[in-house]
Enzyme design. Sequence first.
Site, mmCIF file in Angstrom:
data_model
loop_
_atom_site.group_PDB
_atom_site.id
_atom_site.type_symbol
_atom_site.label_atom_id
_atom_site.label_comp_id
_atom_site.label_asym_id
_atom_site.label_seq_id
_atom_site.Cartn_x
_atom_site.Cartn_y
_atom_site.Cartn_z
ATOM 1 C CG HIS A 166 25.839 51.219 -29.091
ATOM 2 N ND1 HIS A 166 24.862 50.586 -29.619
ATOM 3 C CD2 HIS A 166 26.749 51.321 -30.296
ATOM 4 C CE1 HIS A 166 24.825 50.339 -30.838
ATOM 5 N NE2 HIS A 166 25.860 50.610 -31.103
ATOM 6 C CD GLU A 169 23.360 50.530 -26.258
ATOM 7 O OE1 GLU A 169 23.756 49.291 -26.250
ATOM 8 O OE2 GLU A 169 22.878 51.190 -26.981
ATOM 9 C CG HIS A 259 23.643 45.983 -27.779
ATOM 10 N ND1 HIS A 259 24.608 47.021 -28.413
ATOM 11 C CD2 HIS A 259 24.540 45.270 -28.570
ATOM 12 C CE1 HIS A 259 25.316 46.871 -29.273
ATOM 13 N NE2 HIS A 259 25.326 45.505 -29.254
ATOM 14 C CD GLU A 335 19.271 45.928 -28.150
ATOM 15 O OE1 GLU A 335 19.528 46.765 -27.218
ATOM 16 O OE2 GLU A 335 19.903 46.179 -29.126
#
Length: 376
Positions: A166, A169, A259, A335
């Site tokens: 993504h 990010e 991410h 994350e």
Amino acid sequence: MLITAQFDSGNIDILEAADSSNIRLSIRKDNQSDFYQWFHFKLYGEAGVEHVMHIENAGQSAYPDGWKDYCAVASYDRDVWFRVPTEFDGKTLTIRHELDQESCYYAYFTPYSYERHQDLIQWAQQSTLCEHVLLGQTLDGRDMNLLVIGEPSEEKQKIWVTARQHPGESMAEWFIEGLLGRLLDDEDGAVRKLLQNNVFYVVPNMNPDGSVRGHLRTNAVGVNLNREWEQPSLAQSPEVYHVLKAMDQTGVDMYLDIHGDENLPYNFVAGAEGVPSFNEAMDALGNRFKAALVAITPEFQTEFGYDVDAPGEANMTVASNAVAERFQCLAFTLEMPFKDNANLPDADFGWSANRSQQLGADVISAIYAVADDLRA
């Protein structure tokens, strides 16, 4: 006064910019997609004057909860990025900033430019520990770069790390920069030991097209790459196609996909508990990895994160699930926050590029803690 986003990863539309106290803006959607949240623009204004910028479509963005307790980042020199006062009323995101200089950049998170990405690849290539492999090209014709660290052999374990599926990010590539900085340090004892029995395969940016275009979540044709791992195609997701093909050639014994999360103000991992082959041994190994990382750094925690998938209910189009099942290996999605680490807040910088880099370096020690048992 002037606002522009005509540069690498720029994203903003100007609705009205005649009055510094009421600048009206809108974030552009990803191409061929309804996703949007990433912004990055430059303001030319008057020093000593507060500029009030209203992003009017923030409430309809991909993750509106991500604006709660969020502060935008700003920079005068594009090197040091600091947080500026930001508020969200449920519809509009308002950034307030009194300029100290004549121009300033603003972004959703510290940008990681394509130019810096290219510099990172070429810097890594200089190391005798590293081989640079061109996997293929994206739909916009950009290179898909793979860095192989260590001397490959059939007997060695293969540890894969991918980042920035993504593109918005950007903390993910800052993480990779920190990880590579440690992996290519030939005087680091843990790394020297790891490379005796392991080879690292690192893809610093899975989505260079989306990164340059200023997208939040998709590639050049609006495809979310982290939903393409069950059946990628050269027509829609060549980025995943090329990486998965390389994985099939090498095998995978451990996989980390890096991410950023818009909503949660914590660092955490999501495992592959819901894949068909998940078992007690894999669970125990994953818990050891998490416990090691908790012991290494206060930036990581295990209390907050995503709901754990029930057995057999994993989304197999997601990278960490698909790789865990395909190669019967330990796999995590890691994350990081766009906001701050609520367990260790920093009012001036929030979660930052520097902290992302440090977490990337620290993860090497957590890998070291479980590496001997990856194939067991």
